[in-house]
Structures are given as C-alpha cells and as structure tokens.
Design a protein around this motif. Structure first.
Motif, PDB file in Angstrom:
ATOM      1  N   ARG A 184       0.834  -1.213   0.000  1.00  0.00           N
ATOM      2  CA  ARG A 184       0.000   0.000   0.000  1.00  0.00           C
ATOM      3  C   ARG A 184       0.865   1.258   0.000  1.00  0.00           C
ATOM      4  NH1 ARG A 184      -3.256  -3.105   3.684  1.00  0.00           N
ATOM      5  NH2 ARG A 184      -2.207  -2.105   5.447  1.00  0.00           N
ATOM      6  N   ALA A 188       0.960   4.241  -2.882  1.00  0.00           N
ATOM      7  CA  ALA A 188       0.750   5.662  -2.588  1.00  0.00           C
ATOM      8  C   ALA A 188       1.918   6.486  -3.087  1.00  0.00           C
ATOM      9  CB  ALA A 188       0.566   5.851  -1.078  1.00  0.00           C
ATOM     10  N   LYS A 191       1.597   6.960  -6.798  1.00  0.00           N
ATOM     11  CA  LYS A 191       0.516   7.902  -7.094  1.00  0.00           C
ATOM     12  C   LYS A 191       0.997   9.338  -6.915  1.00  0.00           C
ATOM     13  CE  LYS A 191      -4.306   8.903  -5.945  1.00  0.00           C
ATOM     14  NZ  LYS A 191      -5.462   8.507  -5.099  1.00  0.00           N
ATOM     15  N   ARG A 192       1.772   9.590  -5.861  1.00  0.00           N
ATOM     16  CA  ARG A 192       2.301  10.935  -5.647  1.00  0.00           C
ATOM     17  C   ARG A 192       3.265  11.325  -6.765  1.00  0.00           C
ATOM     18  NH1 ARG A 192       2.621   9.111  -0.270  1.00  0.00           N
ATOM     19  NH2 ARG A 192       4.841   8.695  -0.502  1.00  0.00           N
TER      20      ARG A 192
END
Length: 233
Positions: A184, A188, A191-192
C-alpha cells in the motif's frame, strides 16, 4: 531475469536440485547478465562462481573478485554446516546479485532465523522491482509481555535525486501483514509521483496563459528615487 546456470555438480543430487531452484528463484536484475557455476572441492567445500556485473568491493569482501573484460568473476567457498545451508546460500547469493536492496540490522534472526529470513524474503520480493537504488531495510522487535511480540520495518531510499523516500511500517505480527502495508505504501508513493509532475505542468501552463513564459525570471523592483543632500561647510 538474466541469470543462467552453467553447472551445479555437488556430491548430492538432492542438494544440486535445491541450489538450482534457489538460483532460479533469486534470479538477477533484468539489465544484467549473470552465469552461475557450483562444484565440489576435494575437501568437500562448495565452490560457487558467479560471473556478471560489477559490484562495490567493500560490500562483498567475502568474495574473491576478479575483474575481466566487461564483466567480473566472483568466487566463494562455502565450508562447514553453517555455510552449506540453503538459507545461508540464498542470503549470500541474493546480497551479491541484488545489491540495490541492502538489509541492515535484523534482530528478528535472534528470535527465529526462519522468521527473520521470511521477513527479509517478503520485503525483498516486493522492493527488487522498484525503481529505487540503493534501498536500505532495517527491522526491529517490539515485545509486549511474556508472550506477545510484534515487528517493525523501516525502508529508506537515500538518493541524490529529488524524491528520497523513508517509510516505517506499523507493528506487525506476520510477514504477510508487512507485505500488505508495504504494498500500500509503494502504491501511494507511485501515485504521488504521477500527481506531482502533473501539478508542475499545470502551473507552467497557467503562467504561460498569463503571458509570462514558464521560466521567465521575476523582474527586480524599481530603484527608489534619488534624494538630494545638503552639504554644509
């Protein structure tokens, strides 16, 4: 992954098969070509020779390292019961082939060598595919009463680039719990990385729409008006 097994010839066909399976599972980075040979010496030692890409000598002092034209030969003798163990063999070979994932302190090995190896394998399987090099991994043990025990992991990507990354897991009980958290966290992070360049492009477009080039320097403020002074004798 670019690792070919040239020869595995020890005195025990069962061990030959086991070591071959370990080499196939460990593999090598896709951008590198490696060849592995394992034979038995007269004294019963495992002579392991890996031929491939350059590595930092200071991180692999237990290998005999001989540079050649465009590649490097690594040779190591595995002697005695502690070294001639599949888990030890896997750990040593993995450290050389996958230099980018560096395991530091791991006190879980003192609790259980098998559990410590399971945690390292879990993290390595996830991180070896990431575009980060080098990655440093540390573990910690958290004791809760006489029977309770949890574990923590820190992953740190120290880079000269603008996107270093440092992550602590929560307290976990199993390698699978850690795998879920790390997966996870990496999702993330990706995605950033996608969002940040998009925002940068949007800001440049707004500046261009206002008639100012994206890289135009900010003009200096106007100089204050000169004030005449009075000179007295």
């Amino acid at each position: 992954m670019a690792l070919s097994i040239s020869r595995v010839a020890l005195d025990d066909p069962r061990i030959d098969q086991q070591l071959s399976q370990i080499l196939e599972a460990v593999g090598a980075p896709a951008t590198e070509d490696w060849t592995a040979t394992i034979t038995s010496s007269r004294g019963g030692a495992w002579e392991v020779v890996l031929d491939g890409a350059p590595r930092a000598k200071g991180d692999h002092v237990d290998w005999e390292i001989v540079p050649r034209d465009g590649h490097v030969r690594y040779r190591k003798m595995f002697v005695g019961r502690d070294e001639q163990c599949p888990d030890h063999f896997r750990r040593v070979v993995r450290k050389l082939l996958w230099e980018a994932v560096q395991f530091k302190e791991n006190p879980i090995h003192k609790v259980s060598p098998q559990l410590g190896e399971a945690y390292e394998e879990t993290v390595w399987n996830i991180l070896r595919h990431e575009d980060m090099s080098p990655i440093q991994v540390r573990f910690g043990v958290w004791r809760e009463g006489p029977d309770g025990m949890k574990f923590v992991c820190k992953v740190e990507y120290a880079s000269n680039r603008r996107v270093p990354w440092s992550w602590w897991s929560g307290l976990v009980r199993t390698p699978q719990d850690l795998a879920n958290e790390l997966t996870r966290a990496l999702a993330a992070r990706r995605k950033r990385q996608v969002v940040s360049p998009s925002l940068g492009g949007l800001r440049r477009a707004r500046r261009a729409g206002n008639g100012m080039p994206a890289s135009a320097p900010i003009p200096p403020p106007p100089a204050p008006p000169a004030v005449a002074g009075t000179l007295s004798a």
